[in-house]
Motif scaffolding. Structure first.
Motif, PDB file in Angstrom:
ATOM      1  N   THR A 158       0.849  -1.179   0.000  1.00  0.00           N
ATOM      2  CA  THR A 158       0.000   0.000   0.000  1.00  0.00           C
ATOM      3  C   THR A 158       0.887   1.232   0.000  1.00  0.00           C
ATOM      4  O   THR A 158       2.117   1.126   0.013  1.00  0.00           O
ATOM      5  CB  THR A 158      -0.959  -0.008   1.200  1.00  0.00           C
ATOM      6  OG1 THR A 158      -1.944   1.018   1.021  1.00  0.00           O
ATOM      7  CG2 THR A 158      -0.215   0.231   2.516  1.00  0.00           C
ATOM      8  N   ARG A 175      -3.033   5.595  -9.194  1.00  0.00           N
ATOM      9  CA  ARG A 175      -4.439   5.482  -8.783  1.00  0.00           C
ATOM     10  C   ARG A 175      -4.889   6.658  -7.918  1.00  0.00           C
ATOM     11  O   ARG A 175      -6.040   6.691  -7.477  1.00  0.00           O
ATOM     12  CB  ARG A 175      -4.658   4.163  -8.043  1.00  0.00           C
ATOM     13  CG  ARG A 175      -4.307   2.917  -8.846  1.00  0.00           C
ATOM     14  CD  ARG A 175      -5.046   2.867 -10.184  1.00  0.00           C
ATOM     15  NE  ARG A 175      -6.433   3.264 -10.075  1.00  0.00           N
ATOM     16  CZ  ARG A 175      -7.403   2.423  -9.669  1.00  0.00           C
ATOM     17  NH1 ARG A 175      -7.131   1.177  -9.387  1.00  0.00           N
ATOM     18  NH2 ARG A 175      -8.637   2.853  -9.590  1.00  0.00           N
ATOM     19  N   ARG A 194      -8.213  -0.103  -6.444  1.00  0.00           N
ATOM     20  CA  ARG A 194      -8.717   0.771  -5.389  1.00  0.00           C
ATOM     21  C   ARG A 194     -10.181   0.440  -5.149  1.00  0.00           C
ATOM     22  O   ARG A 194     -10.982   0.428  -6.091  1.00  0.00           O
ATOM     23  CB  ARG A 194      -8.558   2.244  -5.765  1.00  0.00           C
ATOM     24  CG  ARG A 194      -8.745   3.191  -4.586  1.00  0.00           C
ATOM     25  CD  ARG A 194      -8.250   4.582  -4.898  1.00  0.00           C
ATOM     26  NE  ARG A 194      -8.135   5.371  -3.678  1.00  0.00           N
ATOM     27  CZ  ARG A 194      -7.684   6.624  -3.627  1.00  0.00           C
ATOM     28  NH1 ARG A 194      -7.298   7.227  -4.745  1.00  0.00           N
ATOM     29  NH2 ARG A 194      -7.605   7.261  -2.475  1.00  0.00           N
ATOM     30  N   GLU A 254      -9.631   2.189  -0.157  1.00  0.00           N
ATOM     31  CA  GLU A 254      -8.382   1.469   0.099  1.00  0.00           C
ATOM     32  C   GLU A 254      -7.632   1.221  -1.202  1.00  0.00           C
ATOM     33  O   GLU A 254      -8.227   0.859  -2.228  1.00  0.00           O
ATOM     34  CB  GLU A 254      -8.667   0.124   0.772  1.00  0.00           C
ATOM     35  CG  GLU A 254      -9.147   0.219   2.196  1.00  0.00           C
ATOM     36  CD  GLU A 254      -9.417  -1.166   2.769  1.00  0.00           C
ATOM     37  OE1 GLU A 254      -8.568  -1.661   3.535  1.00  0.00           O
ATOM     38  OE2 GLU A 254     -10.457  -1.756   2.434  1.00  0.00           O
ATOM     39  N   LEU A 255      -6.327   1.377  -1.135  1.00  0.00           N
ATOM     40  CA  LEU A 255      -5.460   1.266  -2.300  1.00  0.00           C
ATOM     41  C   LEU A 255      -4.476   0.127  -2.083  1.00  0.00           C
ATOM     42  O   LEU A 255      -3.837   0.041  -1.038  1.00  0.00           O
ATOM     43  CB  LEU A 255      -4.709   2.584  -2.487  1.00  0.00           C
ATOM     44  CG  LEU A 255      -3.803   2.758  -3.690  1.00  0.00           C
ATOM     45  CD1 LEU A 255      -4.592   2.643  -4.981  1.00  0.00           C
ATOM     46  CD2 LEU A 255      -3.118   4.120  -3.601  1.00  0.00           C
ATOM     47  N   ASP A 313     -14.183  -1.443  -9.383  1.00  0.00           N
ATOM     48  CA  ASP A 313     -13.208  -0.361  -9.495  1.00  0.00           C
ATOM     49  C   ASP A 313     -13.366   0.260 -10.890  1.00  0.00           C
ATOM     50  O   ASP A 313     -13.089  -0.401 -11.898  1.00  0.00           O
ATOM     51  CB  ASP A 313     -11.799  -0.950  -9.314  1.00  0.00           C
ATOM     52  CG  ASP A 313     -10.709   0.102  -9.373  1.00  0.00           C
ATOM     53  OD1 ASP A 313     -10.983   1.257  -9.776  1.00  0.00           O
ATOM     54  OD2 ASP A 313      -9.548  -0.238  -9.027  1.00  0.00           O
TER      55      ASP A 313
END
Length: 255
Positions: free
Chosen positions: A101, A143, A206, A212-213, A250
């Motif tokens: 992350t 992203r 994502r 959240e990535l 996504d």
């Protein structure tokens, strides 16, 4: 330097993958007097942050610290879904697969799955690297929204970046161009850049619900992969990450 500053600096050595350390090692790496290093390590041992090997007298992360880290690393549903993809990628390729992350300007390894090939690229969970210098980092940065990217790096394209290695971007403008290319390609590739002798292909998802990535990558020793091999790894990675992205709804992977 406060005691917390010292604790953070010592723990950062272990986060970077350091083996058990003596107080002399710590003093040398952190450029502090040996007496200060010894006192700091003794205090960290007293409070359970470090353990000391009775035979070698070297220090390693303490049991209490390890338990605290594990307690804070309960996998999210996203992480579980990513792990399944990592397992397939690692099994199919025989290579080390990573889940990471983004934390400010750094990538942080969350999970690592070792491959079956005899030569592996190994970085432990918790390891950090500058995002600008790696395929994983640039995939994660791709992203971000423009506002999120600007919040990290500013809006001056001439602003310098730390030199991470050969062919790595050295200004914010160069990084923005690399990130834009990764965004268009849906994958990032880095070979012999921040980590000489090491290559990687990476892509990111994502979660639109949580924001959240997560980045997924395959790492390899450069001599293991010619152009055709890298292309095959890139194709496999993007296909499987795209499928995961569609499961998550996504938007980046739905187009």
């Amino acid at each position: 330097m406060s005691i917390l500053d010292g604790v953070q600096r010592v723990l950062s050595l272990y986060a970077e993958g350091a083996a058990p350390l003596s107080f002399t090692d710590v003093a040398h790496r952190l450029s502090m007097p040996k007496s200060s290093a010894s006192r700091l390590l003794n205090q960290m041992q007293h409070y359970g942050l470090l353990d000391q090997d009775a035979a070698t007298r070297r220090y390693r992360p303490g049991v209490m610290l390890t338990q605290a880290v594990r307690a804070g690393q309960h996998a999210t549903p996203l992480d579980e879904a990513c792990r399944k993809v990592l397992a397939r990628l690692s099994n199919d390729s025989g290579l080390t697969a990573y889940l990471s992350t983004l934390n400010q300007r750094e990538t942080v390894v969350l999970q690592r799955l070792n491959g079956s090939q005899p030569v592996q690229v190994l970085a432990p969970p918790g390891s950090r690297r500058a995002a600008s210098g790696t395929a994983m980092g640039r995939a994660l940065l791709s992203r971000l929204t423009q506002a999120e990217f600007d919040a990290l790096y500013g809006t001056d394209p001439s602003s310098p970046l730390p030199v991470e290695g050969k062919d790595c971007p050295v200004t914010v403008g160069e990084l923005a161009q690399r990130v834009a290319q990764v965004r268009a390609d849906h994958y990032g590739v880095a070979i012999d850049q921040a980590m000489p002798g090491i290559g990687a292909v990476a892509a990111a998802v994502r979660d639109p619900a949580s924001g959240e990535l997560r980045g997924l990558c395959l790492s390899f020793v450069s001599f293991q992969a010619d152009a055709a091999r890298v292309a095959a790894l890139r194709e496999s990675l993007t296909q499987q990450v795209a499928a995961l992205g569609r499961e998550l709804n996504d938007p980046y992977w739905l187009g």
